[in-house]
Design an enzyme around this catalytic site. Sequence first.
Site, PDB file in Angstrom:
ATOM      1  N   ASP A  63       0.820  -1.221   0.000  1.00 15.82           N
ATOM      2  CA  ASP A  63       0.000   0.000   0.000  1.00 15.82           C
ATOM      3  C   ASP A  63       0.850   1.266   0.000  1.00 15.82           C
ATOM      4  O   ASP A  63       2.070   1.205   0.210  1.00 15.82           O
ATOM      5  CB  ASP A  63      -0.963  -0.008   1.204  1.00 15.82           C
ATOM      6  CG  ASP A  63      -0.302  -0.475   2.505  1.00 15.82           C
ATOM      7  OD1 ASP A  63       0.944  -0.508   2.560  1.00 15.82           O
ATOM      8  OD2 ASP A  63      -1.021  -0.792   3.458  1.00 15.82           O
ATOM      9  N   ASN A 129      -7.328  -2.426  14.493  1.00 18.42           N
ATOM     10  CA  ASN A 129      -8.736  -2.647  14.130  1.00 18.42           C
ATOM     11  C   ASN A 129      -8.917  -3.870  13.224  1.00 18.42           C
ATOM     12  O   ASN A 129      -9.989  -4.089  12.678  1.00 18.42           O
ATOM     13  CB  ASN A 129      -9.321  -1.403  13.437  1.00 18.42           C
ATOM     14  CG  ASN A 129      -8.637  -1.092  12.111  1.00 18.42           C
ATOM     15  OD1 ASN A 129      -7.715  -1.796  11.701  1.00 18.42           O
ATOM     16  ND2 ASN A 129      -9.085  -0.046  11.437  1.00 18.42           N
ATOM     17  N   HIS A 131      -7.292  -4.459  10.396  1.00 20.66           N
ATOM     18  CA  HIS A 131      -7.045  -4.289   8.959  1.00 20.66           C
ATOM     19  C   HIS A 131      -5.808  -5.062   8.517  1.00 20.66           C
ATOM     20  O   HIS A 131      -4.894  -5.294   9.297  1.00 20.66           O
ATOM     21  CB  HIS A 131      -6.973  -2.801   8.560  1.00 20.66           C
ATOM     22  CG  HIS A 131      -5.741  -2.062   8.972  1.00 20.66           C
ATOM     23  ND1 HIS A 131      -5.714  -0.692   9.140  1.00 20.66           N
ATOM     24  CD2 HIS A 131      -4.478  -2.477   9.248  1.00 20.66           C
ATOM     25  CE1 HIS A 131      -4.502  -0.315   9.479  1.00 20.66           C
ATOM     26  NE2 HIS A 131      -3.736  -1.371   9.557  1.00 20.66           N
ATOM     27  N   GLU A 136      -9.600  -1.707   5.494  1.00 17.81           N
ATOM     28  CA  GLU A 136     -10.217  -1.364   6.775  1.00 17.81           C
ATOM     29  C   GLU A 136     -11.484  -2.207   6.994  1.00 17.81           C
ATOM     30  O   GLU A 136     -12.000  -2.814   6.045  1.00 17.81           O
ATOM     31  CB  GLU A 136     -10.584   0.129   6.767  1.00 17.81           C
ATOM     32  CG  GLU A 136      -9.386   1.066   6.575  1.00 17.81           C
ATOM     33  CD  GLU A 136      -8.528   1.237   7.837  1.00 17.81           C
ATOM     34  OE1 GLU A 136      -8.416   0.298   8.649  1.00 17.81           O
ATOM     35  OE2 GLU A 136      -7.956   2.333   7.988  1.00 17.81           O
TER      36      GLU A 136
HETATM   37  P1  PGA Z   1       2.459  -1.511  12.576  1.00 11.90           P
HETATM   38  O1  PGA Z   1       1.268  -1.474  11.543  1.00 11.90           O
HETATM   39  O2  PGA Z   1       3.446  -2.511  12.079  1.00 11.90           O
HETATM   40  O3  PGA Z   1       3.033  -0.116  12.555  1.00 11.90           O
HETATM   41  O4  PGA Z   1       1.874  -1.892  13.904  1.00 11.90           O
HETATM   42  C1  PGA Z   1       0.715  -2.665  11.111  1.00 11.90           C
HETATM   43  C2  PGA Z   1      -0.504  -2.396  10.274  1.00 11.90           C
HETATM   44  O5  PGA Z   1      -1.198  -1.375  10.495  1.00 11.90           O
HETATM   45  O6  PGA Z   1      -0.780  -3.213   9.383  1.00 11.90           O
END
Ligand code: PGA
Length: 233
Positions: A63, A129, A131, A136
Amino acid sequence: MDLIVVKTKEEAAKKAVELIGTELKSGRLQSLGLATGGTMVPIYNELTETDLDFRDVTAFNLDEYVGLDAEHPNSFAYFMNEHLFNKKKFKDTYIPNGKAQDLETECQHYEQLLAEHPLDLQLLGVGENGHIAFNEPGTAPTTKTHRITLTESTIEANSPYFESKEAMPTEALTMGISSILNARKIVLLAFGEKKRDAMEQFLKGNVTDECPVTFLKNHPDVTIITDLERLQE
Ligand code: PGA
């Protein structure tokens, strides 16, 4: 599904790199899906310490923020250059272009590239959350690469990396759930109590778009590496 529980992120990184190395040395790794975020930093630190050779491997990232290019220090392209691509040579590296003139065409083009280079292994983190990539809650399992609006939970989690909350883009391009599930092998990393709810839902709950990581239950080859103990009790 394999669940590997480790004590530290460094131990997790060693395991993840071991899995990648096994695929690479057996000749099964032509196309590697990569991710960004704090979770991935120890993995890339470990990877760049090895003599693994990725010059025949094409890399795809999950992404990118809409509106940021590789020169922007908060873009995922910048993150990847800093943490991995400046140190390890790949055959090609792809990341959605969040500054493309026509974002819809950019998404279709990205999906086309993925179809030409089916992912052998996808590294994944998970959001608080639930995702995966920037898919999302509420994202359909059939989605391909697409443009999304970030939720408040994701903005809260990621805005500390930006100068201010207002400086953080509210949209992104992301591989879809179906693009991710097409990978032959998935390695999911989750560290810290903030990820416990999402991981418990994944391991103990039903498949639901309210917690997109649960869609991985429909994939035949997922390895979870986590420091969260007692996830399955
Ligand atoms: P993070 O993010 O590695 O910074 O915890 C993971 C994500 O949001 O997929």
